[in-house]
Design a protein around this motif. Sequence first.
Motif, short mmCIF file in Angstrom:
data_model
loop_
_atom_site.label_atom_id
_atom_site.label_comp_id
_atom_site.label_asym_id
_atom_site.label_seq_id
_atom_site.Cartn_x
_atom_site.Cartn_y
_atom_site.Cartn_z
N LYS A 396 0.84 -1.20 0.00
CA LYS A 396 0.00 0.00 0.00
C LYS A 396 0.87 1.24 0.00
O LYS A 396 1.79 1.38 0.82
N THR A 397 0.55 2.16 -0.91
CA THR A 397 1.23 3.44 -0.99
C THR A 397 0.20 4.55 -0.78
O THR A 397 -0.90 4.49 -1.35
N THR A 398 0.53 5.54 0.04
CA THR A 398 -0.37 6.67 0.25
C THR A 398 0.39 7.98 0.13
O THR A 398 1.58 8.05 0.41
N GLN A 399 -0.34 9.00 -0.28
CA GLN A 399 0.20 10.36 -0.29
C GLN A 399 -0.92 11.33 0.07
O GLN A 399 -2.01 11.26 -0.49
N GLU A 400 -0.64 12.21 1.02
CA GLU A 400 -1.61 13.21 1.43
C GLU A 400 -0.91 14.56 1.53
O GLU A 400 0.19 14.67 2.05
N PHE A 401 -1.58 15.58 0.99
CA PHE A 401 -1.15 16.96 1.17
C PHE A 401 -2.26 17.70 1.91
O PHE A 401 -3.44 17.58 1.55
N PHE A 418 -5.94 13.38 -0.96
CA PHE A 418 -5.43 12.09 -0.50
C PHE A 418 -5.45 11.10 -1.66
O PHE A 418 -6.38 11.09 -2.47
N TYR A 419 -4.41 10.27 -1.71
CA TYR A 419 -4.30 9.24 -2.74
C TYR A 419 -3.77 7.96 -2.09
O TYR A 419 -2.87 8.01 -1.24
N TYR A 463 -8.85 8.22 -4.76
CA TYR A 463 -8.54 9.64 -4.77
C TYR A 463 -9.59 10.34 -3.92
O TYR A 463 -10.78 10.02 -3.99
N ALA A 464 -9.17 11.31 -3.13
CA ALA A 464 -10.12 12.02 -2.28
C ALA A 464 -9.67 13.45 -2.08
O ALA A 464 -8.46 13.76 -2.09
N GLY A 465 -10.64 14.33 -1.89
CA GLY A 465 -10.38 15.70 -1.49
C GLY A 465 -11.33 16.07 -0.36
O GLY A 465 -12.47 15.61 -0.33
N TYR A 466 -10.86 16.88 0.58
CA TYR A 466 -11.68 17.18 1.76
C TYR A 466 -11.41 18.59 2.26
O TYR A 466 -10.39 19.21 1.94
N ALA A 467 -12.34 19.08 3.05
CA ALA A 467 -12.18 20.40 3.66
C ALA A 467 -13.01 20.45 4.93
O ALA A 467 -14.12 19.90 4.99
N ILE A 483 -16.58 18.28 4.55
CA ILE A 483 -17.04 17.56 3.38
C ILE A 483 -15.87 16.82 2.77
O ILE A 483 -14.72 17.27 2.86
N ARG A 484 -16.14 15.67 2.17
CA ARG A 484 -15.10 14.88 1.50
C ARG A 484 -15.72 14.16 0.29
O ARG A 484 -16.84 13.62 0.39
N TYR A 485 -14.99 14.16 -0.80
CA TYR A 485 -15.39 13.40 -1.98
C TYR A 485 -14.35 12.32 -2.21
O TYR A 485 -13.14 12.58 -2.22
#
Length: 777
Positions: A396-401, A418-419, A463-467, A483-485
Amino acid sequence: MTDRNRRLVWLLGTAAIASLSHASPSSAASLQTDGQAATPSSTGPSRPSASPATTDRGQAQDQNNSPDRGDIIVTAQRRSSSLLRTATPVTALTADALQRQGANRIADYAATVPGLSVVSSQPGQTVVMIRGIGTGHGSAIPSTVATYIDDVPYGSSTATAYGSIGTLDLDPGILERIEVLRGPQGTLYGASSLGGLVKYVTRKPGLTDFTGRVEADGTTVDHGAAGGGVRVMLDGPLVKEKLGVTVSGFYRFDPGFLDDPFRKKSNVNTFEVYGGRIALYWKPVDQLSVELSAVLQNSHSPNTSEVDLTSGLTPIYGKYSQVRWGNENWDFKTRLYSLNANYDLGWGTLTSITSYATRNARWDIDETTKFGAAISGFVGVPNLALFDNVTLDHKKTTQEFRLSSPNGGTLEWLTGVFYTHERSVKPEGFGRPFDATTLQPVPAAYPAGGLFFDTIYDRYTEYAGYADVTLRLGSQFKILGGIRYTHSTEDSDTPSSGALNGGHTDVTGRAVSNTWTYLLTPSFDIDQNNMIYARFATGFRPGGPTNLAASLLAAGAPAAYQPDSLDNYEVGYKAKFPLAHMTVDISAFYLDWKRIQLLTQVGGFNVTGNAGRAHSKGVEFAWTWMPVSGLSLSANGAYTDARMVVDAPLVGAKAGDQLPDTPKFSGNLSADYDFRISDDVGAFIGGNYQYIGSRPIDYVSGAPANYVRPVMPSYDLVNLRAGIKFGGFSIEAYVKNVGNSYGLVRLRSQVKNGISAPFAGAIVQPRTFGISVVDKF
């Protein structure tokens, strides 16, 4: 010399060197001179100032031992906040407090967390559920509770790669604390956190002073033998105020307590675990900090902790006996490498979190009682025993900014992307049958091409984006919204072969999920010590292909399962009463769970599908009180009513049926007293009482209409602890399960129909004595 002895000698040698390398114990490790109870995590150097996503070392305290939970700092909302000012139900447990109690596994401390329950047949193989959100034990279903190590997600989001049973019992020796968040955490933590989150917070390297900890343990268990282990931790600067390092290692051997009279073996359910962590913390300038970390843990258990039971739950071969036709090995190896970088921009903090993880498992399952007679009839050879052999290779590989505003002010915000990408290979097959009486191979029982074999090649990408935004309206009222998609895809390819599969087949599958999750939390500070809040939050698990052979699809198994989702409605009250040295935390919740992913069986094999709808409602509370100096009292409990509200014929569940493995009532009472014997010598005594209510077993697909699921009876446990400390040196002892309670933590039928005896019942560990010798410096 065996591998186990080599590991033990290496760690003991390291411990001896570390112990001799310091001249005198640090006064910071001793008890407070005013006679009050020392906070369990107050030892060690302070860390440089934390970013919004981290906490200063030493600030977190065990809520069961701390008189002032207003000082507990947690990272539940991805920024440092006081526990009593965090508008979500969260419990914090310090590593020192867990070590004092000999609590090394989730099962040891589950009852101290309101609403947390576990089900397990084998050490190192545990399903975690929060607020009743779970459908039991199974290898082919995703988890309902997410696991994080610091800011890195651990494990798999899929049913393929042991997403549910692969929960990590991370050793307390490498931790600072554990945070447990109850209720869905879908906006900040994403997939598979619809029930909640278990977050392991590791120790951060110090930049100023050298510290260390050396521990040697010994245990003995009733009806079993002796065990023990060692822990070593060294921490300090390589370049003062610029570069720090933490190195820790541990080895533990837990003795078994079950016998197998058929194989004439004693203590067959031992558990061995070893590993460690190394972390580098670099702060070249005030604005930038970088932490590089590696965690490894290996465990091995040769057999389950299950006894064989009649339909009336009476032991068949003895109270502490099981009969198997060979070892049911469970080997589990974890490697996690992560890089966390924070840069202070002044108006906000930019965070990058990168990780790479591998998990490797081997599982040998005795299927003789379930399939032995059928295989004997199929190949025409009587009296056969047989094992199902499964391995897993998961990467498993993850990357988050993440970008976050400073704490405080009228408007706080946090946003990120997030990926993750997972690849897993899971071969599974029936081994060569053998004679169930002599345990000798029977070549004639193994057809050309074998009986059954398949390999699942699985790929999962997300793939995800959140705020999240917090708006303060005045000095007392604030609103948090999130919210998160999430977009996820899962592809699988499953070639199969063997006589039971009708020869070679190849099944491919694909599932695509697009999910929105939401959070809305208004809170009101009545005054500086009292807060009320309401919370609406959603969570989900992604769908996926079932990876089944054509023969099972033809038998009625689904080709794919769909995402399920959960809506949470909650109100809570948190308060501290400084004059009374008391804290209170109460929450009431209602959960609506839709399109539930359930584990069913087709032809005796586990299959993931969707069925039904459930509600869970309840009340949780936690209370602490320090009536006099040094004495800390605490209590917590939960009432959870989790039931199906729509029939689920796929697994024989009806509206009104209680969800599996979660008690309606559970609770914990605890008392600890720290005191001084002299100016130089301190001591402590303590204990706790745990109650776990009755629980129905897992649903059974294909059960007759009049079938009533067996119920695991309620049980309680009493645990005691005591110790003496002088300087940084201490001797600590504990007794777990003082009354030798015989509680069931999992119950399942061993036969193919899933409802008949014999049953296998996993039992709690009998009375266990432990002693630890600890040197902190």
